[in-house]
Design an enzyme around this catalytic site. Structure first.
Site: not given
Ligand code: PRP
Length: 200
Positions: A114-115, A118, A167, A180
């Site tokens: 996973e990047d 959260d 963010f 990206r």
């Protein structure tokens, strides 16, 4: 992208392109060094296994590509796509499967890639789904962890960087599908109007 709520709010303003200011949070050089360390750690834990990387589309693609090249030994890939909604205060935690894996993970050494972690709702859903499929080992590698945002009781086995609740875009993470391809992880701030500026 860091949160779907922000993605939604961007889409709520058709035709309006807000000012976006960027600051490098984690440089590509730091990412490269850390990904190499993570790969060494993972390979140390599973020296003789074929490691089956399961990338969660789309944010994980760059991380998975770099991690795979650093792992050495036998590695295979597969990808899954999910979408979640209701991630705000009134979160339902629902996650919807968009594209399942192509091959069975039964008996395999699986590493979910996973990047960003959260709220953890996506990962919780994925771990439950994968555990039912009886892999030999099931581990999780995340590049970025926003620990303070966690709702679900999940954690990664291998973490690149713990980051504050800002963010972030780049290195796979998007803002409304843009950015990206930035090599660094950047913090983006939205202003009222004007043009996009990258200041580092
Ligand atoms: C991001 C990330 C995780 C998820 C994490 O994906 O790649 O899959 O959100 O959030 P959570 O811990 O709150 O569940 P996103 O939905 O932004 O899609 P993308 O990877 O295609 O950008």
């Amino acid at each position: 992208m860091s949160t779907k709520a922000a993605k939604r709010s961007a889409k709520q303003k058709p035709g309006h392109r807000a000012e976006e200011t960027f600051r490098v949070l984690i440089s590509h050089q730091r990412i490269r060094t850390r990904v190499r360390q993570m790969a060494q750690e993972i390979r140390r834990d599973f020296p003789n296994d074929q490691i089956h990387l399961v990338g969660v589309l789309k944010g994980s693609v760059l991380f998975l590509a770099d991690l795979a090249r650093e792992l050495g030994g036998e590695v295979s890939f597969d990808f899954i796509s999910v979408s979640s909604y209701g991630k705000g205060m009134d979160s339902t935690g629902e996650v919807k499967l968009i594209k399942d894996l192509d091959v069975s993970i039964e008996g395999r050494t699986v590493l979910v890639v996973e990047d960003i972690l959260d709220t953890g709702l996506t990962l919780k859903y994925l771990l439950r789904l994968f555990e039912e499929r009886k892999p030999k080992h099931l581990r999780v590698a995340v590049l970025l962890d926003k620990v303070e945002r966690r709702i679900a009781d999940v954690k990664a086995d291998y973490t690149g960087f713990v980051i504050p609740n800002e963010f972030v875009v780049g290195y796979g993470l998007d803002f409304d599908e843009r950015y990206r391809n930035l090599p660094d992880v950047c913090v983006v701030r939205l202003g009222p109007h004007g043009k996009t500026k990258v200041d580092a």
